[in-house]
Design a protein around this motif. Sequence first.
Motif, PDB file in Angstrom:
ATOM      1  N   PHE A 195      47.896   2.826  -6.255  1.00 25.41           N
ATOM      2  CA  PHE A 195      49.311   2.707  -6.566  1.00 25.41           C
ATOM      3  C   PHE A 195      49.804   3.754  -7.553  1.00 25.41           C
ATOM      4  N   VAL A 196      49.121   4.873  -7.609  1.00 27.29           N
ATOM      5  CA  VAL A 196      49.699   6.063  -8.229  1.00 27.29           C
ATOM      6  C   VAL A 196      50.721   6.672  -7.256  1.00 27.29           C
ATOM      7  N   SER A 197      50.677   6.263  -6.004  1.00 22.60           N
ATOM      8  CA  SER A 197      51.520   6.867  -4.964  1.00 22.60           C
ATOM      9  C   SER A 197      53.020   6.818  -5.260  1.00 22.60           C
ATOM     10  N   PRO A 198      53.571   5.759  -5.924  1.00 19.53           N
ATOM     11  CA  PRO A 198      55.015   5.803  -6.196  1.00 19.53           C
ATOM     12  C   PRO A 198      55.461   7.020  -6.995  1.00 19.53           C
ATOM     13  N   ILE A 199      54.587   7.524  -7.860  1.00 22.94           N
ATOM     14  CA  ILE A 199      54.945   8.724  -8.610  1.00 22.94           C
ATOM     15  C   ILE A 199      55.104   9.896  -7.646  1.00 22.94           C
ATOM     16  N   PHE A 200      54.153  10.054  -6.732  1.00 28.99           N
ATOM     17  CA  PHE A 200      54.242  11.127  -5.741  1.00 28.99           C
ATOM     18  C   PHE A 200      55.509  10.975  -4.889  1.00 28.99           C
ATOM     19  N   VAL A 201      55.794   9.739  -4.486  1.00 32.99           N
ATOM     20  CA  VAL A 201      56.959   9.494  -3.641  1.00 32.99           C
ATOM     21  C   VAL A 201      58.251   9.824  -4.386  1.00 32.99           C
ATOM     22  N   ALA A 202      58.343   9.371  -5.642  1.00 34.19           N
ATOM     23  CA  ALA A 202      59.555   9.607  -6.420  1.00 34.19           C
ATOM     24  C   ALA A 202      59.812  11.096  -6.626  1.00 34.19           C
ATOM     25  N   VAL A 203      58.738  11.850  -6.868  1.00 33.55           N
ATOM     26  CA  VAL A 203      58.879  13.291  -7.079  1.00 33.55           C
ATOM     27  C   VAL A 203      59.368  13.982  -5.804  1.00 33.55           C
ATOM     28  N   ALA A 204      58.859  13.532  -4.659  1.00 35.79           N
ATOM     29  CA  ALA A 204      59.142  14.238  -3.402  1.00 35.79           C
ATOM     30  C   ALA A 204      60.333  13.690  -2.633  1.00 35.79           C
ATOM     31  N   LEU A 247      65.552   0.587   3.216  1.00 38.11           N
ATOM     32  CA  LEU A 247      65.492   0.914   1.792  1.00 38.11           C
ATOM     33  C   LEU A 247      65.108   2.369   1.572  1.00 38.11           C
ATOM     34  N   PRO A 248      65.607   2.991   0.489  1.00 36.91           N
ATOM     35  CA  PRO A 248      65.175   4.352   0.168  1.00 36.91           C
ATOM     36  C   PRO A 248      63.707   4.382  -0.231  1.00 36.91           C
ATOM     37  N   ALA A 249      63.064   5.533  -0.031  1.00 38.65           N
ATOM     38  CA  ALA A 249      61.612   5.643  -0.221  1.00 38.65           C
ATOM     39  C   ALA A 249      61.195   5.320  -1.640  1.00 38.65           C
ATOM     40  N   HIS A 250      61.960   5.798  -2.632  1.00 40.42           N
ATOM     41  CA  HIS A 250      61.520   5.577  -4.013  1.00 40.42           C
ATOM     42  C   HIS A 250      61.560   4.101  -4.381  1.00 40.42           C
ATOM     43  N   LEU A 251      62.490   3.320  -3.797  1.00 40.15           N
ATOM     44  CA  LEU A 251      62.522   1.887  -4.079  1.00 40.15           C
ATOM     45  C   LEU A 251      61.357   1.179  -3.406  1.00 40.15           C
ATOM     46  N   ILE A 252      61.056   1.550  -2.168  1.00 43.32           N
ATOM     47  CA  ILE A 252      59.893   0.970  -1.493  1.00 43.32           C
ATOM     48  C   ILE A 252      58.631   1.226  -2.307  1.00 43.32           C
ATOM     49  N   ALA A 278      50.272   9.274  11.624  1.00 44.74           N
ATOM     50  CA  ALA A 278      49.137   8.379  11.837  1.00 44.74           C
ATOM     51  C   ALA A 278      47.834   9.029  11.369  1.00 44.74           C
ATOM     52  N   LEU A 279      47.675  10.320  11.619  1.00 45.67           N
ATOM     53  CA  LEU A 279      46.473  11.020  11.164  1.00 45.67           C
ATOM     54  C   LEU A 279      46.405  11.053   9.641  1.00 45.67           C
ATOM     55  N   VAL A 280      47.569  11.242   9.004  1.00 50.82           N
ATOM     56  CA  VAL A 280      47.606  11.218   7.542  1.00 50.82           C
ATOM     57  C   VAL A 280      47.216   9.832   7.033  1.00 50.82           C
ATOM     58  N   MET A 281      47.724   8.796   7.685  1.00 54.94           N
ATOM     59  CA  MET A 281      47.372   7.427   7.290  1.00 54.94           C
ATOM     60  C   MET A 281      45.894   7.140   7.522  1.00 54.94           C
ATOM     61  N   ALA A 292      47.742   9.978  -2.682  1.00 51.84           N
ATOM     62  CA  ALA A 292      48.579  11.123  -2.323  1.00 51.84           C
ATOM     63  C   ALA A 292      48.877  11.133  -0.824  1.00 51.84           C
ATOM     64  N   LEU A 293      47.871  10.824  -0.021  1.00 48.63           N
ATOM     65  CA  LEU A 293      48.068  10.799   1.423  1.00 48.63           C
ATOM     66  C   LEU A 293      49.021   9.677   1.835  1.00 48.63           C
ATOM     67  N   TRP A 294      48.893   8.528   1.179  1.00 49.70           N
ATOM     68  CA  TRP A 294      49.790   7.424   1.497  1.00 49.70           C
ATOM     69  C   TRP A 294      51.226   7.778   1.131  1.00 49.70           C
ATOM     70  N   ALA A 295      51.435   8.473   0.012  1.00 51.72           N
ATOM     71  CA  ALA A 295      52.781   8.896  -0.364  1.00 51.72           C
ATOM     72  C   ALA A 295      53.378   9.796   0.716  1.00 51.72           C
ATOM     73  N   ALA A 296      52.581  10.733   1.207  1.00 50.13           N
ATOM     74  CA  ALA A 296      53.055  11.625   2.281  1.00 50.13           C
ATOM     75  C   ALA A 296      53.411  10.817   3.524  1.00 50.13           C
ATOM     76  N   ALA A 297      52.581   9.830   3.854  1.00 49.23           N
ATOM     77  CA  ALA A 297      52.844   9.004   5.037  1.00 49.23           C
ATOM     78  C   ALA A 297      54.122   8.186   4.874  1.00 49.23           C
ATOM     79  N   LEU A 298      54.367   7.678   3.668  1.00 50.05           N
ATOM     80  CA  LEU A 298      55.566   6.882   3.420  1.00 50.05           C
ATOM     81  C   LEU A 298      56.823   7.741   3.544  1.00 50.05           C
ATOM     82  N   LEU A 299      56.776   8.957   3.034  1.00 50.07           N
ATOM     83  CA  LEU A 299      57.914   9.859   3.155  1.00 50.07           C
ATOM     84  C   LEU A 299      58.189  10.186   4.626  1.00 50.07           C
ATOM     85  N   MET A 300      57.127  10.399   5.391  1.00 48.07           N
ATOM     86  CA  MET A 300      57.294  10.672   6.818  1.00 48.07           C
ATOM     87  C   MET A 300      57.873   9.461   7.536  1.00 48.07           C
ATOM     88  N   LEU A 301      57.406   8.272   7.159  1.00 46.37           N
ATOM     89  CA  LEU A 301      57.916   7.042   7.770  1.00 46.37           C
ATOM     90  C   LEU A 301      59.400   6.892   7.502  1.00 46.37           C
TER      91      LEU A 301
END
Length: 495
Positions: free
Chosen positions: A114-123, A243-248, A87-90, A170-179
């Motif tokens: 929406f650069v975040s999908p790249i971060f999510v896919a990498v991580a 759903l897997p994170a990279h698809l989301i 939540a703090l990251v979000m 970048a922060l949203w990507a981290a939050a999505l991975l945590m979610l």
Amino acid sequence: MSPRQPALALPAGRGAFLVAVALVMVSDVMLPLQDALTKRFVEAVPVAQLLLVRSFTVMALALAFGRGRLAGRIVRSPVKRTMILRALVMFAAWSCFYLALAEMPLAQAVTLYFVSPIFVAVASGPVLGEWPSARHWLAILVGFLGVVLASGLVRFELTTAVALALASSALWAAALLMLRSMASEESSLVQVTVANGVFVLAGAVQLPFTGWHLAPAELFGVALIGVVGGTGQFALYEAARRLPAHLIAVLEYGGLITGFALGYLMFGDVPTALVTFGAVLVVISGVQAVRLESRRADGGAQAPDALVSDALAPGELAALPGLPLTPFLPPSQQETSMSKETHDLVVNYIAKYRFPFPGQTTWPEGYVTTTNVPQAKASIPTPAGAHFPDIVITDRTGRVRELGEVEMAIGPQALPYLKAGSELTDNDTPTQVKHFFVYVPAGQEAVAQKLLEDNAISYAGVRGFTVNADGTVKIVPFVTKGDQYDHQITDPAAA
């Protein structure tokens, strides 16, 4: 499921997948709409105050719906710290985004976000064990090209607003991975409530420094924005359970189209030809990603770049960097690339760590735990013939007292031996349900529960499992109808 039984098809796999996609699409409309409505206030009202009012609305509605049961679950949650950290990251992500939004057009801010999908896919591979295939990467990169064209990053000019928008991405990507990592451990309602509770506190501590800027009419408007945003959050959280994170992340590109439309309708931002072309690429990438995953959900042919090799040899599982157990893999893939080694590993971990639990003092004297993997030892009669349950607990007289079944893909074909197994166990539980447990890959728990209840099969618990990066198994209870002592997480990797 015993590996000697025929492969089971996931019921309505394609339909369940499309429901999950629809949930992301709902969030793709609601969350950009929330941002567009917020833009009307963000230039005159501090960001923290907007988040405070908006989040208080969402939290209040969630608590009104869940009441005391929801509050009790939050207090008892084993992942409270992770939810608070997320939540703090979000909060930081939205703060950066709204500060950027005050200085740039909505369409450009949303695009940079929406650069975040790249971060999510990498991580997502190293962090979650959800490795995008080559075809998924192609869809992600096509979408990113659309982002580059639509946002004007071709003539990249790094301003403070652009830097803030990229930071929010970048922060949203981290939050999505945590979610995604804890989606199966807590309900969406719990996670929405905790997240917005943290936003309320984070905004409240800033009030002494910012003062109060909202008039009563504006207060009502921001509260309505909270209803819109809360709907989007809930839909996204529910999708993350399926759903897997990279698809989301790829499907979230659809929010770009909504952002452009709202920018035009609400602020008169007319997209250029380049922006329109970029948006078309974004749509193409999303459609391609859905098509690829839909083929898996529908039990289509396995792609040559499958997530896990079919030739997985015994002993290699622990060497994998993470094993994705998504419910939308086709039965053919679940029952070949994952079935034998993964199934047997999960069965043996459950038998070792849950029958009995380490340190359990209530385990009856004389109870013996037997597994039917890798060798078949103890069978039970069923209408379809002899069946070897995965885990069998007998007393000193040899009578079956408890059974556990590990299902790699749950479906109606399992009903004969699920019914037979349940009826054979005792009902020596506080609620008089049968001492029968079903374990499924994380994400399939609701399907398993519905199958059992629709067919009047008495059970003590449904649990979800995942395989940790070190090859150990994590078990998370989904529903417990027997002894609440059994409702505990087993995760040797975290011990």
